[in-house]
Enzyme design. Structure first.
Site, PDB file in Angstrom:
ATOM      1  N   GLU A   1       0.866  -1.180   0.000  1.00 17.31           N
ATOM      2  CA  GLU A   1       0.000   0.000   0.000  1.00 17.31           C
ATOM      3  C   GLU A   1       0.898   1.224   0.000  1.00 17.31           C
ATOM      4  O   GLU A   1       1.911   1.265   0.720  1.00 17.31           O
ATOM      5  CB  GLU A   1      -0.909   0.000   1.233  1.00 17.31           C
ATOM      6  CG  GLU A   1      -1.790   1.236   1.369  1.00 17.31           C
ATOM      7  CD  GLU A   1      -2.679   1.176   2.613  1.00 17.31           C
ATOM      8  OE1 GLU A   1      -3.156   0.062   2.943  1.00 17.31           O
ATOM      9  OE2 GLU A   1      -2.869   2.230   3.257  1.00 17.31           O
TER      10      GLU A   1
ATOM     11  N   GLU B   1      -2.143  11.218   4.116  1.00 10.40           N
ATOM     12  CA  GLU B   1      -3.277  11.035   5.019  1.00 10.40           C
ATOM     13  C   GLU B   1      -3.266  12.182   6.016  1.00 10.40           C
ATOM     14  O   GLU B   1      -2.203  12.594   6.489  1.00 10.40           O
ATOM     15  CB  GLU B   1      -3.189   9.699   5.752  1.00 10.40           C
ATOM     16  CG  GLU B   1      -3.378   8.489   4.856  1.00 10.40           C
ATOM     17  CD  GLU B   1      -3.278   7.188   5.633  1.00 10.40           C
ATOM     18  OE1 GLU B   1      -4.320   6.603   5.956  1.00 10.40           O
ATOM     19  OE2 GLU B   1      -2.134   6.776   5.914  1.00 10.40           O
TER      20      GLU B   1
END
Length: 262
Positions: A137, A142
């Site tokens: 990933e 974020e």
């Protein structure tokens, strides 16, 4: 002009044009969305709605364009409380666009960021042939709550399951002005991932080319990945933490996203 000379002239002109494009865009543009179409629905040739399922980021997905829509040349991703239910928005290029190696850049801003907010620009393997985190990933950005930092992270079996979080460093934070537009990016090559904010390089995650790579899976980043843009909410027991219902909705805007290759 004689034909051989004319052909040579054409080739030189084409090469110069290609070089000029590379200088302008940083490479060959293979994917772009400026979210400036006439429809409030994101371009369905490029995007689909993210599907609700059990991971924390996906458990409140509405699977509706009410929370993921285009307005005034921007993609607007919303997380809200409606009729007693949390509804969050997200889109992805799964099944429509994926790539191996290149440069991703995305211009975005956090319009409102109440407690429990969780905005993300990230990538997952296409197709996901293994259970997470074995396939890898790549989290380009974020953002949680009202933090003054963003997180840039990789996930893999080597890091998450075998515990190699710092050899090499698999995540870092970058301080940003959260109300401003910022450009979040990653440069992905066969040998490393370089995470950027506003063109400045931050975390470098190298391919260690380990002899036992097949066993430890330190570098699962050698296959196609697709793009995800989403606005989530946390909740008790999650990374983003409890949700401040009174401060909802949380709103995340995307101005544009581009993928180039050398």
């Amino acid at each position: 002009m004689k034909k051989p000379l004319f052909a040579l002239f054409c080739l030189i002109t084409m090469a110069l044009a290609a070089n000029a494009q590379n200088q302008t865009t940083g490479g060959k543009l293979i994917f772009e969305d400026n979210f400036d179409g006439p429809s409030p629905i994101p371009d369905t040739t490029k995007w689909e709605l993210c599907t609700r399922w059990h991971p924390d980021w996906a458990r409140h997905l509405s699977q509706s364009y009410d929370q993921a829509y285009v307005k005034d040349g921007k993609l607007v991703l919303v997380a809200e409380l409606k009729d007693g239910q949390y509804l969050t928005g997200g889109i992805q290029t799964k099944g429509k666009f994926d790539f191996t190696y290149g440069k991703v850049e995305c211009r975005a801003r956090f319009v409102t960021q109440p407690r429990g907010n969780w905005s993300a620009i990230w990538m997952m393997p296409a197709p996901p042939t293994q259970d997470w985190p074995r396939g890898g990933e790549i989290d380009i950005m974020e953002h949680l709550n009202k933090d003054e930092v963003v997180y840039q992270t990789i996930h893999s079996f080597y890091k998450n399951e075998l515990g190699h979080e710092h050899d090499p460093q698999g995540g870092d934070t970058v301080k940003v002005n959260r109300e401003d537009w910022n450009v979040y990016g990653v440069i992905w090559t066969p040998e490393e991932l370089i995470f950027t904010v506003n063109g400045k390089e931050y975390m470098h995650y190298p391919n260690l080319n380990l002899a036992n790579e097949a066993e430890v899976e330190q570098w699962p980043f050698d296959k196609p990945f697709y793009l995800i843009l989403n606005q989530s909410l946390g909740g008790d027991g999650t990374w983003a933490g409890p949700i401040d219902n009174a401060a909802l909705p949380a709103v995340f805007e995307i101005d544009w996203i581009r993928v180039t290759q050398p």
